[in-house]
Design an enzyme around this catalytic site. Structure first.
Site, short mmCIF file in Angstrom:
data_model
loop_
_atom_site.label_atom_id
_atom_site.label_comp_id
_atom_site.label_asym_id
_atom_site.label_seq_id
_atom_site.Cartn_x
_atom_site.Cartn_y
_atom_site.Cartn_z
N HIS A 37 -5.89 -2.17 -10.38
CA HIS A 37 -7.18 -2.53 -10.24
C HIS A 37 -8.01 -2.32 -11.37
CE1 HIS A 37 -7.84 1.16 -8.07
NE2 HIS A 37 -9.07 1.17 -8.73
N ASP B 120 -0.71 -1.87 -5.92
CA ASP B 120 -1.98 -1.29 -7.10
C ASP B 120 -1.47 -0.30 -7.98
OD1 ASP B 120 -4.30 -1.22 -8.04
OD2 ASP B 120 -5.44 -0.25 -6.34
N GLY C 172 -13.39 6.14 -10.86
CA GLY C 172 -13.09 6.59 -12.20
C GLY C 172 -11.82 7.50 -11.86
N ASN C 173 -11.67 8.04 -10.90
CA ASN C 173 -10.47 8.75 -10.64
C ASN C 173 -9.10 7.70 -10.52
OD1 ASN C 173 -12.19 11.31 -9.16
ND2 ASN C 173 -10.47 11.83 -10.37
N SER C 174 -9.62 6.69 -10.27
CA SER C 174 -8.55 5.80 -9.95
C SER C 174 -7.45 5.58 -11.20
CB SER C 174 -8.97 4.21 -9.88
OG SER C 174 -9.67 4.17 -8.70
N LEU D 123 13.74 -9.67 4.76
CA LEU D 123 14.75 -9.82 5.81
C LEU D 123 14.82 -11.12 6.58
CD1 LEU D 123 17.06 -7.93 6.78
CD2 LEU D 123 15.19 -6.76 8.46
N GLY D 124 13.46 -11.44 6.82
CA GLY D 124 13.32 -12.79 7.65
C GLY D 124 13.38 -12.44 9.48
N VAL D 125 12.52 -11.68 9.42
CA VAL D 125 12.19 -11.30 10.98
C VAL D 125 10.64 -11.00 11.16
CG1 VAL D 125 14.28 -10.31 11.32
CG2 VAL D 125 12.67 -8.81 10.71
#
Length: 373
Positions: free
Chosen positions: A121, A151, A223-225, A277-279
């Site tokens: 982001h 992210d 700003g820490n991101s 996985l399909g579950v």
């Protein structure tokens, strides 16, 4: 009665054991951009925190590898207005190339060739990235790849100077109560250092089905991101990502072990391809346990198996309870999809399940999740 130790006194009494010299050992594989420490450099765990300059030493050692990332927007020429701009519409002029800063974040250098980790982001929606080093040098950044689900973003600069590299640690080894330090640029205040502890692990904010944040009370602000969360050994254990504005001291960071899994894909493909996985799964509850006669108290209960999916081909059935995926115990329904998604397609994964009273192991060949571009 006055407390024996006041808050101000406690702050002065932080930290013990000066950091020993770090030995930087690059991975042999070209795909792995990061480095790790060898031996017991720095402090082990939280031993000897009281009475030292550990956090000051960490800030001096790690700070040079933390960068400020400026998000630039291309400015369209506006028609001349002889009366000037209305009140409140004044903006700083664009630079000589026609770009104006519209935001900023943080990042940290993981490879001497100029690779930098940050948040998606921060980097993904910029017309141009400018990367400011603590040395004062300013570079154009190139977005190599990003993944909005977790992210994570990977940026590269073409540096003309030797770059300080931050080593990556083991986020799985971090426990609630462990000391950590955040470095970043909150509100543009570069090289801001804050200290706290790991408050929790495996947190979900509902941003994606694969949330697995480390929670910390080290102060994190806009700003820490993209900046690093650092342990007392001088290793990055997470990327600072989000806060809960409703409270105080509620910061959330992406575990670095997850970042290690995804970074090679970002470098090679510019994106992340996930397995499926399909579950359909749900938690094991008391009501479900009594209704279905389950013999376990935790795990991922299989509600439905998709036809021709990897699970179907492996013989997994409705009513099975997955209790282990590879080497990881599965305690709830959220953990199974997360573990599967972060495993490369084509991997033959071992899974332990309960079917009635029978405990059994099956092998599943994971496939790429359908619909990924």
């Amino acid at each position: 009665m006055r407390p024996l130790i006041t808050k101000s006194t406690a702050l002065i009494l932080f930290a013990a054991c000066l950091l020993a010299g770090a030995i930087w050992v690059p991975f042999a594989s070209a795909e792995k951009l990061w480095t790790e420490k060898s031996g017991a450099a720095g402090l082990s765990g939280n031993a000897g925190i009281v009475g030292s300059t550990i956090f000051r030493d960490l800030a001096e050692k790690m700070g040079p590898g933390v960068v400020n990332i400026r998000i630039m927007q291309k400015v369209q020429p506006s028609p001349f207005n002889p009366w000037g701009q209305p009140p409140g519409f004044n903006q700083p002029p664009p630079d000589k190339d026609g770009y104006r800063q519209r935001g900023e974040g943080s990042g940290f250098i993981i490879h001497e060739d100029g690779y930098i980790l940050t948040n998606a982001h921060v980097a993904a929606d910029s017309d141009q990235l400018q990367v400011a080093l603590p040395s004062g040098k300013l570079y154009k950044g190139r977005l190599v790849g990003f993944d909005r689900v977790t992210d994570i973003g990977l940026v590269k600069i073409e540096a003309t100077e030797a770059l300080p590299v931050l080593p990556l640690g083991d986020s799985d080894a971090m426990k609630p109560g462990d000391w950590v330090m955040a470095i970043g640029s909150p509100f543009g205040l570069e090289q801001t250092v804050t200290v706290g502890v790991v408050s929790g692990k495996g947190r979900s904010l509902g941003a994606s089905p694969y949330d697995d944040f480390i929670q910390t009370d080290a102060s994190i602000n806009p700003g820490n991101s993209g900046g690093p969360l650092i342990n007392v050994r001088g290793e990055v254990v997470a990327i600072n990502t989000a806060i809960l504005a409703q409270g105080q001291g509620l910061g959330f960071s992406v575990p670095i072990n997850l970042v290690k899994k995804l970074t090679p894909q970002l470098k090679e493909k510019g994106r992340v391809v996930r397995s499926w996985l399909g579950v359909n799964v749900q938690d094991v509850t008391l009501a479900l346990k009594e209704k279905e006669g389950l013999r376990v108290d935790s795990g991922s209960y299989i509600e439905r198996v998709t036809a021709d999916s990897p699970a179907h081909k492996a013989g997994i059935q409705k009513g099975d309870v997955i209790v282990q995926f590879q080497d990881a115990l599965i305690k709830n329904s959220r953990e199974l999809p997360t573990r599967v998604a972060h495993t490369l397609p084509g991997t033959v994964a071992s899974m332990t399940l309960m079917r009635g009273e029978k405990r059994m192991t099956v092998e599943v060949t994971l496939e790429a999740m359908p619909g990924q571009n």
